[in-house]
Write a protein that holds these residues in place. Structure first.
Motif, PDB file in Angstrom:
ATOM      1  N   SER A 258       7.497 -26.112   6.746  1.00 21.90           N
ATOM      2  CA  SER A 258       7.929 -26.700   8.020  1.00 21.90           C
ATOM      3  C   SER A 258       9.313 -26.200   8.448  1.00 21.90           C
ATOM      4  N   ILE A 259      10.074 -25.656   7.526  1.00 22.73           N
ATOM      5  CA  ILE A 259      11.402 -25.134   7.863  1.00 22.73           C
ATOM      6  C   ILE A 259      11.283 -23.838   8.672  1.00 22.73           C
ATOM      7  N   ILE A 260      10.481 -22.902   8.175  1.00 26.42           N
ATOM      8  CA  ILE A 260      10.307 -21.634   8.896  1.00 26.42           C
ATOM      9  C   ILE A 260       9.109 -21.672   9.836  1.00 26.42           C
ATOM     10  N   LYS A 261       8.368 -22.770   9.800  1.00 31.78           N
ATOM     11  CA  LYS A 261       7.187 -22.967  10.650  1.00 31.78           C
ATOM     12  C   LYS A 261       6.196 -21.810  10.500  1.00 31.78           C
ATOM     13  N   SER A 262       5.814 -21.586   9.258  1.00 32.92           N
ATOM     14  CA  SER A 262       4.883 -20.508   8.954  1.00 32.92           C
ATOM     15  C   SER A 262       4.140 -20.811   7.657  1.00 32.92           C
ATOM     16  N   TYR A 263       2.923 -20.303   7.587  1.00 33.10           N
ATOM     17  CA  TYR A 263       2.225 -20.309   6.305  1.00 33.10           C
ATOM     18  C   TYR A 263       2.879 -19.249   5.447  1.00 33.10           C
ATOM     19  N   LYS A 264       2.855 -19.490   4.138  1.00 34.95           N
ATOM     20  CA  LYS A 264       3.425 -18.525   3.199  1.00 34.95           C
ATOM     21  C   LYS A 264       2.752 -18.722   1.851  1.00 34.95           C
ATOM     22  N   TYR A 265       2.995 -17.792   0.961  1.00 32.45           N
ATOM     23  CA  TYR A 265       2.507 -17.920  -0.410  1.00 32.45           C
ATOM     24  C   TYR A 265       3.593 -18.591  -1.229  1.00 32.45           C
ATOM     25  N   SER A 266       3.211 -19.565  -2.042  1.00 35.87           N
ATOM     26  CA  SER A 266       4.193 -20.275  -2.863  1.00 35.87           C
ATOM     27  C   SER A 266       4.600 -19.469  -4.095  1.00 35.87           C
ATOM     28  N   MET A 267       3.844 -18.432  -4.393  1.00 34.89           N
ATOM     29  CA  MET A 267       4.154 -17.508  -5.488  1.00 34.89           C
ATOM     30  C   MET A 267       3.842 -16.105  -4.988  1.00 34.89           C
ATOM     31  N   PRO A 268       4.430 -15.079  -5.590  1.00 31.90           N
ATOM     32  CA  PRO A 268       4.119 -13.711  -5.158  1.00 31.90           C
ATOM     33  C   PRO A 268       2.622 -13.414  -5.280  1.00 31.90           C
ATOM     34  N   VAL A 269       2.083 -12.810  -4.247  1.00 29.19           N
ATOM     35  CA  VAL A 269       0.648 -12.504  -4.195  1.00 29.19           C
ATOM     36  C   VAL A 269       0.471 -11.052  -3.784  1.00 29.19           C
ATOM     37  N   LYS A 270      -0.455 -10.393  -4.431  1.00 29.34           N
ATOM     38  CA  LYS A 270      -0.831  -9.045  -4.026  1.00 29.34           C
ATOM     39  C   LYS A 270      -2.346  -8.978  -3.992  1.00 29.34           C
ATOM     40  N   PHE A 271      -2.880  -8.649  -2.836  1.00 30.68           N
ATOM     41  CA  PHE A 271      -4.318  -8.430  -2.693  1.00 30.68           C
ATOM     42  C   PHE A 271      -4.532  -6.951  -2.446  1.00 30.68           C
ATOM     43  N   ASP A 272      -5.505  -6.396  -3.103  1.00 26.05           N
ATOM     44  CA  ASP A 272      -5.842  -5.002  -2.886  1.00 26.05           C
ATOM     45  C   ASP A 272      -7.077  -4.954  -1.996  1.00 26.05           C
ATOM     46  N   PHE A 273      -6.842  -4.719  -0.717  1.00 25.79           N
ATOM     47  CA  PHE A 273      -7.908  -4.663   0.273  1.00 25.79           C
ATOM     48  C   PHE A 273      -8.196  -3.219   0.672  1.00 25.79           C
ATOM     49  N   GLU A 274      -8.121  -2.311  -0.253  1.00 24.76           N
ATOM     50  CA  GLU A 274      -8.321  -0.913   0.102  1.00 24.76           C
ATOM     51  C   GLU A 274      -9.783  -0.648   0.430  1.00 24.76           C
ATOM     52  N   LEU A 275      -9.989  -0.066   1.582  1.00 23.94           N
ATOM     53  CA  LEU A 275     -11.332   0.305   2.017  1.00 23.94           C
ATOM     54  C   LEU A 275     -11.206   1.592   2.811  1.00 23.94           C
ATOM     55  N   ARG A 276     -11.802   2.655   2.312  1.00 23.69           N
ATOM     56  CA  ARG A 276     -11.720   3.946   2.983  1.00 23.69           C
ATOM     57  C   ARG A 276     -13.093   4.607   2.972  1.00 23.69           C
ATOM     58  N   LEU A 277     -13.387   5.327   4.042  1.00 25.80           N
ATOM     59  CA  LEU A 277     -14.642   6.058   4.148  1.00 25.80           C
ATOM     60  C   LEU A 277     -14.330   7.533   4.357  1.00 25.80           C
ATOM     61  N   PHE A 278     -14.917   8.357   3.504  1.00 26.59           N
ATOM     62  CA  PHE A 278     -14.751   9.802   3.607  1.00 26.59           C
ATOM     63  C   PHE A 278     -16.099  10.429   3.932  1.00 26.59           C
ATOM     64  N   VAL A 279     -16.100  11.381   4.826  1.00 24.28           N
ATOM     65  CA  VAL A 279     -17.288  12.176   5.141  1.00 24.28           C
ATOM     66  C   VAL A 279     -16.889  13.628   4.947  1.00 24.28           C
ATOM     67  N   SER A 280     -17.596  14.299   4.048  1.00 23.84           N
ATOM     68  CA  SER A 280     -17.262  15.688   3.695  1.00 23.84           C
ATOM     69  C   SER A 280     -15.776  15.821   3.388  1.00 23.84           C
ATOM     70  N   ASP A 281     -15.286  14.933   2.554  1.00 28.41           N
ATOM     71  CA  ASP A 281     -13.891  14.922   2.114  1.00 28.41           C
ATOM     72  C   ASP A 281     -12.894  14.675   3.234  1.00 28.41           C
ATOM     73  N   LYS A 282     -13.358  14.232   4.392  1.00 29.50           N
ATOM     74  CA  LYS A 282     -12.456  13.930   5.498  1.00 29.50           C
ATOM     75  C   LYS A 282     -12.421  12.416   5.679  1.00 29.50           C
ATOM     76  N   LEU A 283     -11.208  11.859   5.673  1.00 31.08           N
ATOM     77  CA  LEU A 283     -11.040  10.423   5.874  1.00 31.08           C
ATOM     78  C   LEU A 283     -11.415  10.081   7.308  1.00 31.08           C
ATOM     79  N   VAL A 284     -12.423   9.211   7.469  1.00 36.56           N
ATOM     80  CA  VAL A 284     -12.841   8.825   8.822  1.00 36.56           C
ATOM     81  C   VAL A 284     -12.544   7.362   9.118  1.00 36.56           C
ATOM     82  N   TYR A 285     -12.277   6.564   8.071  1.00 36.55           N
ATOM     83  CA  TYR A 285     -11.923   5.153   8.283  1.00 36.55           C
ATOM     84  C   TYR A 285     -11.042   4.692   7.129  1.00 36.55           C
ATOM     85  N   SER A 286     -10.022   3.924   7.479  1.00 41.59           N
ATOM     86  CA  SER A 286      -9.154   3.346   6.468  1.00 41.59           C
ATOM     87  C   SER A 286      -8.707   1.968   6.913  1.00 41.59           C
ATOM     88  N   LEU A 287      -8.824   1.000   6.051  1.00 45.80           N
ATOM     89  CA  LEU A 287      -8.337  -0.336   6.321  1.00 45.80           C
ATOM     90  C   LEU A 287      -6.908  -0.401   5.818  1.00 45.80           C
TER      91      LEU A 287
END
Length: 87
Positions: A57-86
Motif C-alpha cells: 500500500s505504500i508504493i501502491k503496487s503488487y510486488k514479490y515478497s522475496m526475490p523471484v526469477k521465472f524463466d519464460f524463454e520461448l523461441r522459434l527457429f526456422v532453418s536456424d533463423k529466429l522467427v519468434y522470441s518471447l
C-alpha cells in the motif's frame, strides 16, 4: 494461439510485478487490457506456481515478497533463423 497469448500475458504480468509498477488491481488490469477477474486468474496461476505476490500500500503496487526469477524463454527457429522470441 491461445496458449501463446496466455504465456505472453503471464510473462508481462511477471515483469510488471518484478518492476513494482502495477498500480492498483483495477489500473493493472486496465493497463493489460483485461478485466480485473481475468487478471485475478493470472495472478492465481502465478501464486499456484509458488510466486510470493503481495500488494504494497505504500508504493501502491503488487510486488514479490522475496526475490523471484521465472524463466519464460520461448523461441522459434526456422532453418536456424529466429522467427519468434518471447522477451
Amino acid at each position: 494461439m491461445q496458449c501463446l497469448k496466455q504465456i505472453e500475458r503471464l510473462h508481462r504480468i511477471h515483469r510488471l510485478i518484478q518492476q513494482e509498477s502495477t498500480g492498483s488491481a483495477a489500473s493493472f488490469a486496465e493497463h493489460l487490457h483485461m478485466s480485473p477477474r481475468q487478471l485475478g486468474t493470472y495472478m492465481e496461476v502465478l501464486r499456484d506456481m509458488g510466486a510470493p505476490i503481495t500488494f504494497c500500500s505504500i508504493i501502491k503496487s503488487y510486488k514479490y515478497s522475496m526475490p523471484v526469477k521465472f524463466d519464460f524463454e520461448l523461441r522459434l527457429f526456422v532453418s536456424d533463423k529466429l522467427v519468434y522470441s518471447l522477451d
